[in-house]
Design a protein around this motif. Structure first.
Motif, mmCIF file in Angstrom:
data_model
loop_
_atom_site.group_PDB
_atom_site.id
_atom_site.type_symbol
_atom_site.label_atom_id
_atom_site.label_comp_id
_atom_site.label_asym_id
_atom_site.label_seq_id
_atom_site.Cartn_x
_atom_site.Cartn_y
_atom_site.Cartn_z
ATOM 1 N N TYR A 1 0.758 -1.133 -0.002
ATOM 2 C CA TYR A 1 -0.037 0.105 -0.018
ATOM 3 C C TYR A 1 0.836 1.230 0.235
ATOM 4 O O TYR A 1 0.577 2.341 -0.534
ATOM 5 C CB TYR A 1 -0.795 -0.015 1.356
ATOM 6 C CG TYR A 1 -1.815 -1.208 1.278
ATOM 7 C CD1 TYR A 1 -2.085 -2.287 0.154
ATOM 8 C CD2 TYR A 1 -2.324 -1.357 2.551
ATOM 9 C CE1 TYR A 1 -3.094 -3.180 0.593
ATOM 10 C CE2 TYR A 1 -3.519 -2.472 2.596
ATOM 11 C CZ TYR A 1 -3.732 -3.191 1.649
ATOM 12 O OH TYR A 1 -4.305 -4.462 1.730
ATOM 13 N N ILE B 1 3.806 1.813 -1.446
ATOM 14 C CA ILE B 1 4.493 1.797 -2.843
ATOM 15 C C ILE B 1 3.255 2.541 -3.796
ATOM 16 O O ILE B 1 3.411 3.410 -4.269
ATOM 17 C CB ILE B 1 5.132 0.707 -3.113
ATOM 18 C CG1 ILE B 1 5.882 0.177 -2.297
ATOM 19 C CG2 ILE B 1 5.614 0.767 -4.674
ATOM 20 C CD1 ILE B 1 7.335 0.779 -2.212
ATOM 21 N N ILE B 2 2.218 1.864 -3.531
ATOM 22 C CA ILE B 2 1.180 2.418 -4.349
ATOM 23 C C ILE B 2 0.620 3.868 -4.011
ATOM 24 O O ILE B 2 0.672 4.673 -4.715
ATOM 25 C CB ILE B 2 -0.096 1.545 -4.302
ATOM 26 C CG1 ILE B 2 -0.064 0.347 -4.695
ATOM 27 C CG2 ILE B 2 -1.503 2.390 -4.752
ATOM 28 C CD1 ILE B 2 -1.300 -0.719 -4.444
ATOM 29 N N THR C 1 2.960 6.286 -5.362
ATOM 30 C CA THR C 1 2.945 6.259 -6.859
ATOM 31 C C THR C 1 1.864 7.460 -7.014
ATOM 32 O O THR C 1 1.956 8.398 -7.950
ATOM 33 C CB THR C 1 2.337 5.047 -7.427
ATOM 34 O OG1 THR C 1 3.550 4.269 -6.861
ATOM 35 C CG2 THR C 1 2.783 5.422 -9.053
ATOM 36 N N VAL D 1 -7.105 -0.293 -8.022
ATOM 37 C CA VAL D 1 -6.228 0.800 -7.862
ATOM 38 C C VAL D 1 -6.126 1.558 -9.460
ATOM 39 O O VAL D 1 -5.624 2.733 -9.291
ATOM 40 C CB VAL D 1 -4.855 0.079 -7.384
ATOM 41 C CG1 VAL D 1 -4.648 -1.069 -8.324
ATOM 42 C CG2 VAL D 1 -3.830 0.953 -7.203
ATOM 43 N N LEU E 1 2.242 3.335 -12.409
ATOM 44 C CA LEU E 1 1.600 2.506 -11.597
ATOM 45 C C LEU E 1 1.712 0.929 -12.100
ATOM 46 O O LEU E 1 2.011 0.065 -11.376
ATOM 47 C CB LEU E 1 0.232 2.894 -11.331
ATOM 48 C CG LEU E 1 -0.703 2.254 -10.249
ATOM 49 C CD1 LEU E 1 -0.018 2.675 -9.018
ATOM 50 C CD2 LEU E 1 -1.954 2.597 -10.193
ATOM 51 N N ILE F 1 5.379 -0.112 -11.509
ATOM 52 C CA ILE F 1 5.572 -0.403 -9.755
ATOM 53 C C ILE F 1 4.714 -1.711 -9.683
ATOM 54 O O ILE F 1 5.542 -2.570 -8.869
ATOM 55 C CB ILE F 1 4.789 0.740 -9.120
ATOM 56 C CG1 ILE F 1 5.480 2.006 -9.412
ATOM 57 C CG2 ILE F 1 4.990 0.505 -7.643
ATOM 58 C CD1 ILE F 1 7.018 2.122 -8.751
ATOM 59 N N LEU F 2 3.658 -1.967 -9.866
ATOM 60 C CA LEU F 2 3.000 -2.958 -9.456
ATOM 61 C C LEU F 2 3.606 -4.342 -10.116
ATOM 62 O O LEU F 2 3.582 -5.283 -9.523
ATOM 63 C CB LEU F 2 1.631 -3.166 -10.144
ATOM 64 C CG LEU F 2 0.605 -2.156 -9.026
ATOM 65 C CD1 LEU F 2 -0.980 -2.013 -9.599
ATOM 66 C CD2 LEU F 2 0.892 -2.364 -7.534
ATOM 67 N N MET G 1 6.768 -5.120 -8.127
ATOM 68 C CA MET G 1 6.593 -5.744 -7.010
ATOM 69 C C MET G 1 5.905 -7.236 -7.259
ATOM 70 O O MET G 1 6.272 -8.085 -6.525
ATOM 71 C CB MET G 1 5.281 -4.868 -6.210
ATOM 72 C CG MET G 1 5.823 -3.711 -5.657
ATOM 73 S SD MET G 1 4.820 -2.908 -4.214
ATOM 74 C CE MET G 1 3.571 -2.520 -5.333
ATOM 75 N N LEU H 1 11.404 1.887 -9.034
ATOM 76 C CA LEU H 1 10.836 1.885 -7.795
ATOM 77 C C LEU H 1 11.838 2.753 -6.616
ATOM 78 O O LEU H 1 11.441 3.403 -5.953
ATOM 79 C CB LEU H 1 10.743 0.180 -7.036
ATOM 80 C CG LEU H 1 10.227 0.116 -5.935
ATOM 81 C CD1 LEU H 1 8.695 0.710 -5.880
ATOM 82 C CD2 LEU H 1 10.057 -1.309 -5.912
#
Lengths: 330, 309, 484
Positions: A187, A189-190, A193, B185, B223, B226-227, B230, B308
Motif C-alpha cells: 500500500y 508503494i501504491i 505512486t 487501483v 503504476l 511499480i505493480l 512488485m 521503484l
C-alpha cells in the motif's frame, strides 16, 4: 519529478502549447457536459454486455453460496452441493440465530478493528508515502527501500508471534488484531505512486511561499487532492481488516475477541478436522453434533460478506469525486 | 558528521512523517527477520524461550535448503511456479487495466458501479469455498459440465484426473478472483487523471482509442511498472489455496499444480521442521529480491523516474 | 545500494541484540509463583471448542486443588481446527505454560526437539499413583530414546481395523459375515448391493487395508509387516500383497462399487445418512453400539485385523509437561490427581453435578442440557477413562471390556520405536510429495496398479527411498538391541 507525466502528454498535443490547450479544454467542459467522454453507443453496448457477463460470473458463486446455505444438510450429504437443491431448508439460519450472541459480538469486534485499523492505517501510510514521494526528502530512496524490503523478506510466523506476544504483550487484546496489519509495504508503494502523480510540486510551492507549514499543506492540499488514492488505500485496508482471520487465530484465545471471519474460518477448520478425525466423534458424538454443518458455514459466509460487499459503493463515491477534483485542480 | 546532523535537521519534517511507519516496520517486520537464521540451523527448543532456542540450535549450513533441489520434482515445481506467475503477471495486468478503462468509459455510470461491486465479490470468497464451487462444475458424476457434455453426446471427462485442462482452469480462476480487486487501483488512478488532458486530446481530434492510448495508458504507466516490479518480487510465491484447494489436492494433477508452496506444505507435513520451512521462504524471497533488483535496474536505465528506487 | 544494505543490516542486528537482552532478562524475573506459600497457577492448553462454563467449573476445580496440592489450574481450550497450527507456533515460540495436550507424530517430533520435560523421575515421585493406574503398554509405547515425555490418557491402547456393514442390508440379503476375512471376500455382497440397491453406494470411500505397522503413516512406503518377518522394514508398495490388494480395489472401482471421485473425495460419510453398505474404521469395545446409536440404525462390524497395540494407538492422547514450565513438579502433581481422583476427573470432564449432569441412584450419570450447551468437553483428551462415571445407557462392563481389549492386543513390531527423521529430512520431504501424488489413487482403486505401482516405486527410488529404508533399519536395530 512531476515533469515525466507532462512529457507523455506532449506527444498527444505536440502542436500546441500545453497550457493553452488545457484552458481551452476547460472552457469546453463548462459549456458541454462530458459527452466528449462517451463511447460510441455500439462499442458501449458490446463492452457493457461483456463486462456484464463477467460480473455475473463473479456474483454467481455468491448466489450459489446463498443457495447452499438454504439447502438441507441431508440433501448436501446425499447429493453434494447443487445449483437447485433437492431439499430446501432454513436450518442453517436457525443455527446462526442460536449463536447470535457470539455472532453479534464478533460483528462488533470486526467493525471496531476495521474502523480503528483503517483510520490508523491510512494516516500512517499516507504520512510515510507522502514523505517518500517528495523530491526534497533527502533519504526518500532509503525509506522507500526500507518499506519495500519488507514485502519480500518477512520474519516468519514464530518470530512475529514472539514480538507480538512476548515483546509487546498484545496476546488476547484488541490491539493484536489491529497493529500487525497497520502498515503494508504494498500500500505504501501504491500510495507513493499516487502522490507522485497527483500532487505536483508546483501547487505545493505556492502554498509554501505563502508560509503554510508542511503539515497544513498535507492536510489541506495534499489530502483532498489525493482522495481517490486515499480511498483506494482505505478500501484495501478495510477489506484487509474485514477479511483477516489469521491474526486472530494466532493471538486470540478469548471467544469474546474473535472477529467474524475468524469465526468463519474456525468453522471451516473444525469441519475439516471432523472429517479427518472421525474416531474422535465416535467416543463422544455430542462434541461434533454442536459443530455447525456445511450449510451453516455458507450462511456464515453470507452474513460475513454481504455487509462489506455492499459498503463498496461508499468508497466509490470518493473515486467519483476525484473526477470533479481533477476539474478544479488548476 | 556535521553535515549529517544538518541534513537530518533540514529533513526533520519528512523524517517525522516517516517516523511512525518506520517504528512499525522495525518492530513488526525487521525485528522478526532475526528468525531467518533458522534457515541455517537445526531447530531445538530451549527452555529459556525462542531467542535461546535460536542461539543454541546447531548450525547446519545449507542442509535445510537441500530438499528444495534434491529431486526431479524440484524442476517441475520451479517451472510451474514461474510459468504460472509469469502468466498471472501479464494477464493480470492486461485484465485489470482493461477492466478499469472499460469501467471508467462505460456511458451508464450506474451500471459501471454495479459491475465494480459485483466483480469484487470473488475477493471475499475463500479458496475453500471457491473449490466447492469449481467442484460443482467439474465433479465427474454430478458436475454441471459433464451434464452439458452429455447433452451433446460427448463422453464425460473426469476433470480431476486430467492434467491437460488444469493450467487453463487455474489461470481462469486466478483472473476471476483478482480482476475486481486489481482494477480498483487503476480505476482510482484513471479517475485522478486531469480531465483537461482528454479535452486537449479531443480538440486535437483524437478518437476514443487514441485518447486511451495517448492519455490514459501513459498516465497509468508508472503504476503499472511499480505493480509489475512488485509482482516480480513474488514470482517464487504462489497463492496456496488456488493450487491446493481448487484442484482438491488431486495427485494426478500434481504435474501441473504442484508449486513451491504446495510442495513445501506437503513435504513438511510429516516433518514439521521450522528450519526447512524458513529455508523455503528465504529461498523464495531471495530469488524475488534478486529479480526485483535486476528489473528495477533495467527500468531505471530506460526511464529513471518510473523506477521503484 | 550496498550502503543501504549495510545500514539495514546494522539496524536489524542492533535491535536484535537489544531484544535478546530484554528477553533474557524477562525469563529470569518471571520465575515466581509456587513459592512463598502462594498456590501455583498451572497453565494448561488443551484441544476443543472453548466452553462458556469453563470458568465456573474451574472455580470448583481450583477450590479442590488448593486444598489438595496448593495449586490452581487455568485451562485454555484451543478450537479443533486451530489446534495443529496454533499449538505448534506456541511450542516453537517457547511460550511459558505448564501442560499441553499432544498426540501422534506431534508428540514424537516435539519431544525430539526438546519441547517437553522427560517425566520419568516425576513419575516415580509426584506421579506414583498415576504410574500405577496407567496401562504399562501405554507408557512403554511412548518412550522416546528411553525416556517418557508425556502422560498418556489411560484408555484403549490398541487399534483394530474393522469392516463395518449396514445391518439392515446384511439381513435383507442374508449375507454370511462370518466368512469375511479379507477385502476379496466382499465381492459377492458388493455385487448384490450394486445390482439391487440403487440409492446405496456399495463401498463408502476408504483406502484399502494392508497389514503393516507404519513408521510414518499408511501413505508412506515405510512399513514393518505385522505378520512374518517383523524385524525388517520394507517398502509396502513393492510387495505382492500391495499389488494384489490394489488390483482388487481397482476391479471394485471399475465395477462401480466406489464413488467415481474416490481418490480426491473429501466426504466423511456421516453415519446418520444411510447411503452406504460397507465401510472401514477403527474399532474399540462396544463400537458397534456407539455407531448404531449415532447412525440411528444398526451397524455390524467384522475385524480386518487382530487388536494390535501400535505407536499410533498408544499416543492418541497425551498430556505433556512443557520445557518452559516453571514448576513441573506441581504440573505432575495435578496430572497425578487428575488421572486417579475420580471426583476431580469427573468434575473436569462432566462439569458440576446438578448443573451439568445428574447422578442416578445406581451411580450412573446423565447429561443435563447445560453440559451440551456450556461445558461440552472432549473426554479422550483429558485423562484416565477408568475412573469416569458411566452413563445411564452405557453397558455396565464397558471399562472391563476396555481392559480385556487392551490385554488381548498384541504389540506391533515397532511399538516403542520412534524414528528420528533428521538424517533423511530432504528425502522424506520428497517422498511425502510423491506418496500424496500416487497413494490416494492407488488405495481407492481409481487407477490401474499394473501401470501405476511400478511408476510410483521408480519415483520413490529416485527420491532416495533406499537411503531412508537403511536409516530406519539402522535405528530400528539399535533400538531393538537396547530392548534386551
Amino acid at each position: 519529478m512531476p515533469n515525466d507525466l507532462n512529457q507523455t502528454q506532449v506527444s498527444v498535443v505536440a502542436s500546441q502549447p500545453l497550457d493553452q490547450l488545457k484552458r481551452g479544454g476547460a472552457k469546453i467542459k463548462r459549456k458541454k457536459t462530458r459527452d466528449y467522454h462517451e463511447l460510441h453507443p455500439v462499442v458501449n453496448t458490446i463492452f457493457s454486455v461483456l463486462l456484464g457477463i463477467f460480473t455475473i460470473m463473479c456474483v454467481f458463486p455468491f448466489i450459489y453460496v446463498i443457495i447452499i446455505s438454504l439447502t438441507s444438510e441431508e440433501s448436501i450429504v446425499r447429493n453434494g452441493f447443487q445449483i437447485i437443491p433437492a431439499e430446501w431448508s432454513t436450518d442453517a439460519y436457525r443455527y446462526l440465530w442460536n449463536v447470535k450472541d457470539q455472532l453479534l459480538g464478533s460483528y462488533g469486534v470486526t467493525i471496531l478493528i476495521t474502523v480503528v485499523g483503517t483510520v490508523i492505517s491510512v494516516l500512517m501510510i499516507s504520512f510515510y508515502a507522502y514523505a517518500i514521494s517528495r523530491p526534497q526528502f533527502k533519504y526518500r530512496r532509503f525509506f522507500t527501500f526500507l518499506a519495500f524490503f519488507t514485502m519480500l523478506f518477512s520474519g516468519g510466523l514464530v518470530p512475529t508471534y514472539i514480538v507480538v506476544t512476548q515483546f509487546l504483550g498484545l496476546k488476547n487484546t484488541i490491539w493484536a488484531l489491529i497493529l500487525p496489519l497497520v502498515m503494508n509495504a504494498f500500500y505504501i508503494i501504491i500510495m507513493r505512486t499516487f502522490f507522485m502523480k497527483s500532487v505536483s510540486e508546483s501547487i505545493l510551492e505556492s502554498a509554501r511561499i505563502d508560509g503554510a507549514s508542511e503539515w497544513r499543506i498535507f492536510f489541506q492540499i495534499v489530502f483532498p487532492l489525493s482522495l481517490p488514492g486515499i480511498a483506494t488505500i482505505a478500501l484495501f485496508s478495510t477489506l484487509g481488516y474485514w477479511n483477516d482471520w489469521f491474526t486472530a487465530l494466532l493471538y486470540i484465545d478469548d471467544p469474546k475477541l474473535v472477529p467474524l471471519q475468524a469465526l468463519l474460518m474456525k468453522i471451516e477448520a473444525n469441519l475439516e478436522f471432523m472429517k479427518q478425525n472421525v474416531d474422535v466423534g465416535l467416543m463422544q458424538q455430542s462434541l461434533f453434533d454442536t459443530l455447525p454443518q456445511d450449510s451453516a458455514k455458507m450462511a456464515m459466509v453470507v452474513i460475513a460478506t454481504l455487509p462489506i460487499a455492499v459498503s463498496y459503493p461508499f468508497f466509490q463515491k470518493y473515486f467519483i469525486s476525484g473526477l470533479t477534483i481533477g476539474g478544479v485542480k488548476e | 558528521m556535521k553535515k549529517i546532523v544538518s541534513d537530518i535537521y533540514k529533513n526533520r519534517i519528512w523524517l517525522l512523517m516517516v517516523l511512525p511507519g518506520t517504528i512499525w516496520l522495525l518492530l513488526f517486520s525487521y525485528l522478526p527477520m532475526f528468525g531467518q537464521v533458522l534457515a541455517f540451523k537445526k531447530f531445538r527448543i530451549d527452555p529459556d524461550g525462542f531467542f535461546a532456542s535460536v542461539m543454541h540450535s546447531e548450525w547446519v549450513g545449507w542442509e535445510n535448503f537441500k530438499y528444495l533441489f534434491s529431486t526431479n520434482d524440484a524442476l517441475v515445481i520451479t517451472r510451474n511456479t514461474i510459468l504460472y506467475n509469469l502468466v498471472f503477471i501479464v494477464l493480470g495486468l492486461v485484465a485489470a487495466v482493461a477492466t478499469a478503462i472499460l469501467l471508467s468509459e462505460l456511458v451508464n455510470k450506474r451500471l459501471s458501479k454495479v459491475y465494480q461491486t459485483g466483480m469484487l465479490f470473488p475477493h471475499f470468497i475463500s479458496w475453500v469455498i471457491g473449490s466447492y464451487f469449481v467442484f460443482t462444475f467439474l465433479s465427474s458424476d454430478r458436475g454441471l459440465l459433464n451434464n452439458v457434455l452429455g447433452w451433446f453426446h460427448i463422453d464425460a471427462v473426469s476433470w480431476y484426473s486430467e492434467p491437460q485442462y488444469w493450467p487453463y482452469i487455474i489461470i481462469f480462476m486466478s483472473i476471476w478472483k483478482g480482476v475486481g480487486y486489481g482494477s480498483i487501483v487503476y480505476l482510482a488512478s484513471i479517475v485522478g487523471i486531469d480531465r483537461t488532458y482528454y479535452e486537449a486530446a479531443m480538440i486535437d481530434g483524437a478518437s476514443k482509442w487514441k485518447q486511451i492510448k495517448h492519455v490514459t495508458l501513459p498516465m497509468l504507466k508508472p503504476l503499472m511498472i511499480i505493480l509489475t516490479i512488485m509482482n516480480i518480487g513474488r514470482i517464487f510465491n504462489s497463492d496456496f489455496g488456488l493450487f491446493y484447494q481448487v484442484p482438491r489436492d488431486s495427485g494426478a494433477l500434481y504435474p501441473v499444480t504442484n508449486v513451491i508452496d504446495t510442495f513445501v506444505y506437503r513435504g513438511l507435513m510429516t516433518l514439521g521442521d521450522i528450519g526447512m520451512s524458513t529455508a523455503a521462504g528465504l529461498y523464495q524471497s531471495a530469488v524475488g529480491f534478486i529479480l526485483v533488483m535486476i528489473t528495477n535496474y533495467i527500468v531505471r536505465k530506460v526511464d529513471n523516474e518510473s523506477a521503484l528506487f | 545500494m550496498k550502503k543501504k544494505l549495510v545500514l539495514l543490516l546494522a539496524l536489524v542486528l542492533s535491535i536484535g541484540t537489544i531484544l535478546a537482552a530484554c528477553s533474557s532478562k524477562d525469563s529470569s524475573t518471571s520465575d515466581k509463583g509456587g513459592k512463598d506459600g502462594q498456590p501455583y497457577e498451572i497453565k494448561w492448553y488443551t484441544i476443543g471448542t472453548p466452553q462458556k462454563d469453563t470458568d465456573k467449573v474451574f472455580a470448583e476445580v481450583n477450590k479442590y486443588l488448593k486444598e489438595k496440592i496448593n495449586a490452581t489450574v487455568k485451562m485454555q481450550q484451543i478450537d479443533w481446527g486451530d489446534w495443529a497450527q496454533k499449538s505448534q507456533v506456541m511450542i516453537n515460540a517457547g511460550e511459558p505454560f505448564d501442560i499441553i495436550f499432544t498426540n501422534g507424530t506431534d508428540y514424537v517430533q516435539n519431544a525430539q526437539k526438546g519441547a517437553f520435560v522427560a517425566i520419568d523421575d516425576l513419575l516415580n515421585k509426584e506421579g506414583k499413583d498415576l504410574k500405577n493406574a496407567v496401562n504399562p503398554a501405554l507408557l512403554e509405547g511412548n518412550r522416546i530414546n528411553g525416556k517418557i515425555y508425556g502422560v498418556p490418557t489411560n484408555k484403549e491402547a490398541a487399534r483394530q481395523t474393522v469392516y463395518t456393514f449396514n445391518k439392515r442390508l446384511v439381513d435383507k440379503y442374508k449375507f454370511d459375515l462370518t466368512k469375511v476375512k479379507t477385502l476379496e471376500d466382499l465381492e459377492p455382497m458388493l455385487k448384490t448391493i450394486k445390482e439391487n440397491e440403487s440409492g446405496i453406494t456399495p463401498m463408502a470411500t476408504f483406502k484399502a487395508y494392508l497389514p503393516y505397522d507404519y513408521t510414518f503413516n499408511n501413505e508412506m512406503p515405510f512399513a514393518f509387516p505385522i505378520e512374518g518377518d517383523r524385524d525388517h522394514v520394507v517398502n509396502q508398495f513393492d510387495t505382492d500383497l500391495a499389488m494384489s490388494t490394489f488390483k482388487t480395489m481397482h476391479s471394485y472401482y471399475k465395477a462401480g462399487y466406489l464413488k467415481e471421485d474416490a481418490a480426491t473425495s473429501k466426504d466423511s460419510w456421516p453415519m446418520d445418512v444411510e447411503n452406504w453398505f460397507v465401510r472401514m474404521g477403527d474399532s474399540q469395545p462396544y463400537a458397534d453400539l456407539l455407531w448404531s446409536r449415532s447412525a440411528k440404525y444398526d451397524v455390524v462390524s467384522v475385524p480386518a485385523e487382530e487388536p494390535t497395540t501400535f505407536n499410533d494407538s498408544v499416543s492418541g492422547s497425551i498430556q505433556a509437561i512443557s520445557a518452559t514450565s516453571k514448576n513441573p513438579k506441581k504440573a505432575m502433581e495435578f496430572l497425578n490427581l487428575l488421572n486417579t481422583d475420580s471426583y476431580l476427573r469427573n468434575l473436569v470432564d462432566k462439569g458440576i453435578e446438578g448443573v451439568h449432569y445428574k447422578k442416578n441412584d445406581d451411580g450412573t450419570i446423565e447429561d443435563l442440557p447445560a453440559r451440551i450447551d456450556k461445558y461440552n468437553i472432549p473426554t479422550y483428551s483429558i485423562g484416565n477413562f477408568f475412573v469416569l462415571d458411566l452413563y445411564k445407557d452405557d453397558p455396565k462392563d464397558k471399562w472391563d471390556k476396555f481392559k480385556e481389549f487392551n490385554e488381548a492386543a498384541k504389540p506391533a513390531p515397532t511399538l516403542g520405536f520412534h524414528f528420528d527423521s533428521d538424517p533423511v529430512r530432504s528425502e522424506i520431504a520428497s517422498i511425502t510429495n510423491i506418496s500424496k501424488e500416487f497413494y490416494p489413487a492407488l488405495a481407492t482403486g481409481s487407477v490401474d496398479p499394473e501401470k501405476y505401482l511400478p511408476k510410483y516405486n521408480k519415483k520413490l527410488k529416485e527420491a532416495g527411498l533406499d537411503k531412508v529404508l537403511n536409516e530406519i533399519q539402522k535405528q530400528f536395530d539399535d533400538w531393538k538391541g537396547k530392548q534386551k
